[in-house]
Write a protein that holds these residues in place. Structure first.
Motif, PDB file in Angstrom:
ATOM      1  N   GLN A 123       0.824  -1.214   0.000  1.00  0.00           N
ATOM      2  CA  GLN A 123       0.000   0.000   0.000  1.00  0.00           C
ATOM      3  C   GLN A 123       0.857   1.264   0.000  1.00  0.00           C
ATOM      4  O   GLN A 123       0.588   2.213  -0.732  1.00  0.00           O
ATOM      5  CB  GLN A 123      -0.920   0.001   1.225  1.00  0.00           C
ATOM      6  CG  GLN A 123      -1.834   1.205   1.323  1.00  0.00           C
ATOM      7  CD  GLN A 123      -2.459   1.316   2.708  1.00  0.00           C
ATOM      8  OE1 GLN A 123      -1.785   1.597   3.682  1.00  0.00           O
ATOM      9  NE2 GLN A 123      -3.757   1.074   2.774  1.00  0.00           N
ATOM     10  N   SER A 124       1.910   1.276   0.808  1.00  0.00           N
ATOM     11  CA  SER A 124       2.715   2.488   0.952  1.00  0.00           C
ATOM     12  C   SER A 124       3.712   2.670  -0.188  1.00  0.00           C
ATOM     13  O   SER A 124       3.928   3.789  -0.665  1.00  0.00           O
ATOM     14  CB  SER A 124       3.453   2.482   2.294  1.00  0.00           C
ATOM     15  OG  SER A 124       4.335   1.377   2.386  1.00  0.00           O
ATOM     16  N   THR A 125       4.320   1.592  -0.660  1.00  0.00           N
ATOM     17  CA  THR A 125       5.388   1.729  -1.651  1.00  0.00           C
ATOM     18  C   THR A 125       4.896   1.735  -3.089  1.00  0.00           C
ATOM     19  O   THR A 125       5.614   2.160  -3.988  1.00  0.00           O
ATOM     20  CB  THR A 125       6.428   0.597  -1.511  1.00  0.00           C
ATOM     21  OG1 THR A 125       5.787  -0.671  -1.735  1.00  0.00           O
ATOM     22  CG2 THR A 125       7.060   0.611  -0.121  1.00  0.00           C
ATOM     23  N   ARG A 126       3.691   1.280  -3.309  1.00  0.00           N
ATOM     24  CA  ARG A 126       3.148   1.235  -4.676  1.00  0.00           C
ATOM     25  C   ARG A 126       2.180   2.380  -4.933  1.00  0.00           C
ATOM     26  O   ARG A 126       1.482   2.390  -5.931  1.00  0.00           O
ATOM     27  CB  ARG A 126       2.433  -0.091  -4.923  1.00  0.00           C
ATOM     28  CG  ARG A 126       3.295  -1.176  -5.536  1.00  0.00           C
ATOM     29  CD  ARG A 126       4.516  -1.488  -4.742  1.00  0.00           C
ATOM     30  NE  ARG A 126       5.279  -2.598  -5.331  1.00  0.00           N
ATOM     31  CZ  ARG A 126       6.447  -2.990  -4.893  1.00  0.00           C
ATOM     32  NH1 ARG A 126       7.017  -2.400  -3.867  1.00  0.00           N
ATOM     33  NH2 ARG A 126       7.085  -3.979  -5.469  1.00  0.00           N
ATOM     34  N   GLY A 127       2.127   3.356  -4.054  1.00  0.00           N
ATOM     35  CA  GLY A 127       1.203   4.466  -4.232  1.00  0.00           C
ATOM     36  C   GLY A 127      -0.043   4.264  -3.397  1.00  0.00           C
ATOM     37  O   GLY A 127      -0.349   5.079  -2.541  1.00  0.00           O
ATOM     38  N   GLY A 128      -0.768   3.184  -3.611  1.00  0.00           N
ATOM     39  CA  GLY A 128      -1.960   2.911  -2.807  1.00  0.00           C
ATOM     40  C   GLY A 128      -3.234   3.368  -3.471  1.00  0.00           C
ATOM     41  O   GLY A 128      -4.222   2.651  -3.513  1.00  0.00           O
ATOM     42  N   GLY A 129      -3.241   4.592  -3.975  1.00  0.00           N
ATOM     43  CA  GLY A 129      -4.390   5.122  -4.706  1.00  0.00           C
ATOM     44  C   GLY A 129      -4.207   4.917  -6.201  1.00  0.00           C
ATOM     45  O   GLY A 129      -3.376   4.134  -6.651  1.00  0.00           O
ATOM     46  N   HIS A 130      -4.970   5.664  -6.987  1.00  0.00           N
ATOM     47  CA  HIS A 130      -4.919   5.492  -8.438  1.00  0.00           C
ATOM     48  C   HIS A 130      -3.884   6.412  -9.070  1.00  0.00           C
ATOM     49  O   HIS A 130      -3.512   7.440  -8.520  1.00  0.00           O
ATOM     50  CB  HIS A 130      -6.298   5.786  -9.048  1.00  0.00           C
ATOM     51  CG  HIS A 130      -6.766   7.187  -8.824  1.00  0.00           C
ATOM     52  ND1 HIS A 130      -7.176   7.633  -7.589  1.00  0.00           N
ATOM     53  CD2 HIS A 130      -6.847   8.234  -9.664  1.00  0.00           C
ATOM     54  CE1 HIS A 130      -7.503   8.910  -7.684  1.00  0.00           C
ATOM     55  NE2 HIS A 130      -7.317   9.306  -8.927  1.00  0.00           N
ATOM     56  N   GLY A 131      -3.424   5.998 -10.241  1.00  0.00           N
ATOM     57  CA  GLY A 131      -2.480   6.818 -10.987  1.00  0.00           C
ATOM     58  C   GLY A 131      -1.033   6.445 -10.715  1.00  0.00           C
ATOM     59  O   GLY A 131      -0.723   5.665  -9.816  1.00  0.00           O
ATOM     60  N   ASP A 132      -0.144   7.034 -11.519  1.00  0.00           N
ATOM     61  CA  ASP A 132       1.292   6.758 -11.413  1.00  0.00           C
ATOM     62  C   ASP A 132       1.944   7.755 -10.468  1.00  0.00           C
ATOM     63  O   ASP A 132       2.511   8.750 -10.894  1.00  0.00           O
ATOM     64  CB  ASP A 132       1.946   6.854 -12.795  1.00  0.00           C
ATOM     65  CG  ASP A 132       1.479   5.750 -13.733  1.00  0.00           C
ATOM     66  OD1 ASP A 132       1.604   4.573 -13.347  1.00  0.00           O
ATOM     67  OD2 ASP A 132       0.988   6.058 -14.831  1.00  0.00           O
ATOM     68  N   TYR A 133       1.849   7.481  -9.178  1.00  0.00           N
ATOM     69  CA  TYR A 133       2.480   8.376  -8.211  1.00  0.00           C
ATOM     70  C   TYR A 133       3.203   7.566  -7.153  1.00  0.00           C
ATOM     71  O   TYR A 133       2.986   6.362  -7.001  1.00  0.00           O
ATOM     72  CB  TYR A 133       1.454   9.321  -7.568  1.00  0.00           C
ATOM     73  CG  TYR A 133       0.604   8.685  -6.486  1.00  0.00           C
ATOM     74  CD1 TYR A 133       0.997   8.740  -5.153  1.00  0.00           C
ATOM     75  CD2 TYR A 133      -0.581   8.025  -6.796  1.00  0.00           C
ATOM     76  CE1 TYR A 133       0.225   8.156  -4.152  1.00  0.00           C
ATOM     77  CE2 TYR A 133      -1.357   7.444  -5.811  1.00  0.00           C
ATOM     78  CZ  TYR A 133      -0.951   7.506  -4.496  1.00  0.00           C
ATOM     79  OH  TYR A 133      -1.708   6.917  -3.513  1.00  0.00           O
ATOM     80  N   ARG A 134       4.040   8.243  -6.404  1.00  0.00           N
ATOM     81  CA  ARG A 134       4.802   7.626  -5.317  1.00  0.00           C
ATOM     82  C   ARG A 134       4.781   8.527  -4.090  1.00  0.00           C
ATOM     83  O   ARG A 134       4.651   9.748  -4.207  1.00  0.00           O
ATOM     84  CB  ARG A 134       6.264   7.440  -5.726  1.00  0.00           C
ATOM     85  CG  ARG A 134       6.486   6.463  -6.864  1.00  0.00           C
ATOM     86  CD  ARG A 134       6.474   5.026  -6.386  1.00  0.00           C
ATOM     87  NE  ARG A 134       7.031   4.121  -7.384  1.00  0.00           N
ATOM     88  CZ  ARG A 134       7.325   2.863  -7.164  1.00  0.00           C
ATOM     89  NH1 ARG A 134       7.139   2.331  -5.976  1.00  0.00           N
ATOM     90  NH2 ARG A 134       7.816   2.101  -8.136  1.00  0.00           N
ATOM     91  N   CYS A 135       4.917   7.918  -2.941  1.00  0.00           N
ATOM     92  CA  CYS A 135       5.214   8.625  -1.697  1.00  0.00           C
ATOM     93  C   CYS A 135       6.623   8.207  -1.260  1.00  0.00           C
ATOM     94  O   CYS A 135       7.013   7.049  -1.441  1.00  0.00           O
ATOM     95  CB  CYS A 135       4.236   8.250  -0.589  1.00  0.00           C
ATOM     96  SG  CYS A 135       2.509   8.636  -0.932  1.00  0.00           S
ATOM     97  N   ILE A 136       7.371   9.130  -0.693  1.00  0.00           N
ATOM     98  CA  ILE A 136       8.609   8.743  -0.031  1.00  0.00           C
ATOM     99  C   ILE A 136       8.204   8.030   1.256  1.00  0.00           C
ATOM    100  O   ILE A 136       7.389   8.553   2.029  1.00  0.00           O
ATOM    101  CB  ILE A 136       9.481   9.964   0.280  1.00  0.00           C
ATOM    102  CG1 ILE A 136       9.736  10.783  -0.984  1.00  0.00           C
ATOM    103  CG2 ILE A 136      10.804   9.533   0.906  1.00  0.00           C
ATOM    104  CD1 ILE A 136      10.458  12.088  -0.734  1.00  0.00           C
ATOM    105  N   VAL A 137       8.744   6.836   1.500  1.00  0.00           N
ATOM    106  CA  VAL A 137       8.281   6.012   2.614  1.00  0.00           C
ATOM    107  C   VAL A 137       9.446   5.688   3.548  1.00  0.00           C
ATOM    108  O   VAL A 137      10.426   5.058   3.132  1.00  0.00           O
ATOM    109  CB  VAL A 137       7.638   4.703   2.116  1.00  0.00           C
ATOM    110  CG1 VAL A 137       7.059   3.917   3.296  1.00  0.00           C
ATOM    111  CG2 VAL A 137       6.548   4.997   1.089  1.00  0.00           C
TER     112      VAL A 137
END
Length: 359
Positions: A123-137
Motif C-alpha cells: 500500500q505504501s510503496t506502490r502508491g496505494g491510490g490510483h495513478g502513477d504516483y509515489r510517496c517517499i516512505v
C-alpha cells in the motif's frame, strides 16, 4: 541534551511539532490514537490547529487544503484508516503538494486486529491510490529513529512537493524508549521558495494567482504532469535512499528486514555469530526508494550463499528484494501474515538450515 522516556506515538507527535508542523487533521484508530490525543493537547499551546475530522476521508482532504497554502501539515492513522485516505493522497500527489502521513500499522486485511503488522508495504510503496504516483516512505526501527526521521520527512516532502509517509509497526507506536528530542524549528512559509502556495491574491498583485488542482482535461497537460512527476521520482531514487547495514562484512548469508522485525534479526545475527555463522543484515530505512544497489551488491558477493527476507506479513518486501537480487542468489522468506511476530529462535533456525543448503 538529556533524554526523556516517551511512548512512540507521543514522540511522533512532539517531533512533528518541533519540525514545524502546525496543522494536524486526523481520526482515532488503534494503535495510533495517542498521536491525535497528544496533538489535541499541544496544538493549542503553540498556536497550531488540531481538528478531529468526522472520518479519515475528511481528514486527508483537510490535509490537502492546508498543504495547498504551503504550511507543514500532518495526519496519522492506522492501516484501515490509511486505506480510506488513499484517494486524497492521490489527489495531493497529483496537485504536487507536500505533507506527512503517519501509518502505525496493524494486522489485516479488513479491520484485522490491533496488534503490530507490516502488511501495508504494498500500500505504501506502490502508491496505494490510483495513478502513477509515489510517496517517499520511511520505516523507523526505534522511537528515536522515528523522531529523527520526522524532520527528514517534512524536508523531503517540501523539497520534492510530494507526500512523505512514515510507516511504523504498532509496536513502535506503543513502546516506550528514551529519546533525545530536537530543538524546535519555527517554520514559516516562504512564498519565494513556494510560489505555488495559495497564500492570498488580489487583483493587481504581481505574482500569478495560485491554483491548486489535480484535474487535467487535456491529454497533453496530464501527460506533462506525469512526465514531471516521473522525473521527480527518479531524482528521489537518486538522492534519498537510506539503509543500515549490520553484521559481518564477510557474511555467507544476507538478511533483509525493517522496523521492529529488523531488531529481532539483529539479535539472531548476534546469537549466530557465537555459533560460528556469519550473517549480514540490510535494513531499508526508506522502503521507497528501496536500497536496490545495496541489496544487489550484497547478494553478488562471492561468499554469499543466499538471501533471507523476514517480514511481519505474507511476503511483500520480498518482491523488491527478488528484483534487486535479480537471480544472483536464492532468495527465501520467513514471515507471518497478520500480527504473529517472528522470533529469534525461528530466524536462527531458518538461517542455520540455509547455511546447510536445506529448505
Amino acid at each position: 541534551m538529556a533524554k526523556i522516556l516517551m511512548k512512540g506515538n507521543e514522540a511522533i507527535a512532539e517531533a512533528a511539532i518541533r519540525a514545524g508542523c502546525r496543522f494536524f487533521f486526523g481520526y482515532p484508530i488503534t494503535p495510533q490514537t495517542e498521536v491525535p490525543e497528544y496533538m489535541a493537547a499541544r496544538m493549542p499551546e503553540i498556536g497550531g490547529c488540531f481538528l478531529q475530522a468526522e472520518s479519515e476521508v475528511a481528514a486527508i482532504n483537510m490535509v490537502y487544503g492546508a498543504a495547498g497554502t504551503g504550511v507543514r501539515v500532518m495526519t496519522s492513522s492506522s492501516s484501515p484508516g490509511v486505506s480510506l485516505k488513499q484517494e486524497g493522497i492521490s489527489y495531493i500527489a497529483g496537485a504536487e503538494l507536500p505533507c506527512v502521513i503517519i501509518n502505525v500499522m496493524r494486522g489485516g486485511p479488513g479491520l484485522g486486529g490491533i496488534q503490530a503488522s507490516q502488511g501495508d508495504y504494498f500500500q505504501s510503496t506502490r502508491g496505494g491510490g490510483h495513478g502513477d504516483y509515489r510517496c517517499i516512505v520511511y520505516a523507523p526501527a526505534s522511537v528515536q529513529e522515528v523522531v529523527d526521521l520526522m524532520g527528514v520527512a517534512f524536508d523531503a516532502a517540501d523539497q520534492y512537493r510530494c507526500p512523505a509517509m512514515i510507516v511504523a509497526d504498532g509496536i513502535i507506536g506503543q513502546m516506550m524508549e528514551p529519546v533525545e528530542l530536537p530543538e524546535p524549528y519555527e517554520y514559516k512559509v516562504d512564498t519565494e521558495k513556494k510560489p505555488w502556495a495559495a497564500t492570498g491574491w488580489k487583483p493587481g498583485d504581481k505574482k500569478e494567482r495560485a491554483v491548486i488542482n489535480s484535474l487535467y482535461i487535456e491529454v497533453d497537460e496530464l501527460h506533462e504532469l506525469n512526465t514531471r512527476l516521473q522525473a521527480r521520482y527518479r531524482e528521489i531514487e537518486k538522492n534519498e535512499v537510506r539503509y543500515e547495514v549490520y553484521g559481518d562484512e564477510d557474511a555467507e548469508l544476507v538478511v533483509c528486514a525493517y522496523g521492529t522485525v529488523a531488531r529481532i534479526c539483529k539479535a539472531a545475527i548476534d546469537e549466530l555469530r557465537d555459533k560460528g555463522l556469519k550473517v549480514k543484515l540490510i535494513r531499508p530505512i526508506t522502503l521507497w526508494p528501496f536500497p536496490v544497489d545495496c541489496v544487489k551488491a550484497a547478494a553478488e558477493a562471492p561468499e554469499v550463499k543466499a538471501v533471507l527476507t523476514v517480514e511481519l506479513n505474507a511476503g511483500q518486501m520480498l518482491e523488491d528484494v527478488k528484483l534487486a537480487v535479480n537471480g544472483a542468489k536464492p532468495v527465501e522468506f520467513l514471515g507471518n501474515p497478520g500480527s504473529k511476530m517472528p522470533t529469534v529462535e525461528e530466524i536462527c533456525e531458518k538461517l542455520l538450515a540455509m547455511s546447510k543448503g536445506e529448505e
